[in-house]
Every structure is written in structure tokens, then in C-alpha cells.
Design a protein around this motif. Sequence first.
Motif, PDB file in Angstrom:
ATOM      1  N   ASP A  64       0.849  -1.187   0.000  1.00  0.00           N
ATOM      2  CA  ASP A  64       0.000   0.000   0.000  1.00  0.00           C
ATOM      3  C   ASP A  64       0.891   1.246   0.000  1.00  0.00           C
ATOM      4  OD1 ASP A  64      -2.255   1.598   0.065  1.00  0.00           O
ATOM      5  OD2 ASP A  64      -3.005   0.805   1.973  1.00  0.00           O
ATOM      6  N   ALA A  72       1.879   3.404  -3.931  1.00  0.00           N
ATOM      7  CA  ALA A  72       1.807   1.949  -3.793  1.00  0.00           C
ATOM      8  C   ALA A  72       3.014   1.376  -4.533  1.00  0.00           C
ATOM      9  CB  ALA A  72       0.503   1.420  -4.378  1.00  0.00           C
ATOM     10  N   PHE A 104      -5.994  -1.333  -2.636  1.00  0.00           N
ATOM     11  CA  PHE A 104      -5.399  -0.136  -2.041  1.00  0.00           C
ATOM     12  C   PHE A 104      -6.004   1.154  -2.590  1.00  0.00           C
ATOM     13  CE2 PHE A 104      -1.396  -2.976  -1.859  1.00  0.00           C
ATOM     14  CZ  PHE A 104      -1.844  -3.602  -0.706  1.00  0.00           C
TER      15      PHE A 104
END
Length: 145
Positions: A64, A72, A104
Motif C-alpha cells: 500500500d 503503492a 489499495f
Amino acid sequence: MEILIKTFNELSLEELYQVLQLRSEVFVVEQNCVYQDIDGKDQKALHILGTKAGKVVAYTRCFDKGFYFDEAAIGRVVVKEFERKNAYGHLILKASILAIEERFETNNIKLSAQQYLTDFYENHGFMQVGEGYLEDGIPHIAMIK
């Protein structure tokens, strides 16, 4: 190739063993690079496994935003040598990008690419940023999508 997406705790012992074996086979033995692959980050990663007949033949780990980079991240992109002709690298990278977008909720992704693979990553929308650098003795460049 079947794609599996798992957190560290969801990996079976056999899957974890196969992932570590594949990473060692390619990054340590094939690329003749001595480095610490088991770095304490796997527990925080989302693991993307490409399996064929129950064996891991392709793999990435994803993070993430804010863990590895501000963006990310995708790392440890690897395909078993005898399976590369099947374009599994493209399949595992597409699955990794999609997993990051879904899990994410971002499409801003960064990776540290081995420089000889920049065309491969550019085909998936990544662009080179900054200067090249050596990572574990291998030329790399940062890339962002």
C-alpha cells in the motif's frame, strides 16, 4: 496460469516455500546476486502468485502507499525461467496492478526496475523517473505509473 492474491497470513506453508524458492532461484542463483531476500517486509505485502499445476511459476509482492514509497509499490517481480516464453510476466504484472487498484484504491504505483526491463514496464504504463542506480550490484531505475 491461475492468479492467487493473498496476504502473508493467508499463504500456506507450501506456497510460502515455493515463493521463497522461486525468488532465490532467480534473484540469487540465476542473477548471481548475493543479497538478503527475506527482509521482514513479506508480512506487510499483498502476494500475487501465478500458479500452474499447483506450482508457483510467477510472483510479485505489492505494498500500500506509504509503506515502501509514497506511492503503492510492486516488487520482487519474478517468473520461472522456463515459463518466460508464455508471457506470464505480463499476466502477473497486470494482476498486480489490478490488485493494487482494487485493494489499495490507487493507480499511482512505483517500482524499482532492473534497467534491462524498462521496455517491459513501459508497456504497462510505467515511466522512468530520476537517475539510474545500483541495487545489490544490478543497474536499476525508479518507474512510476
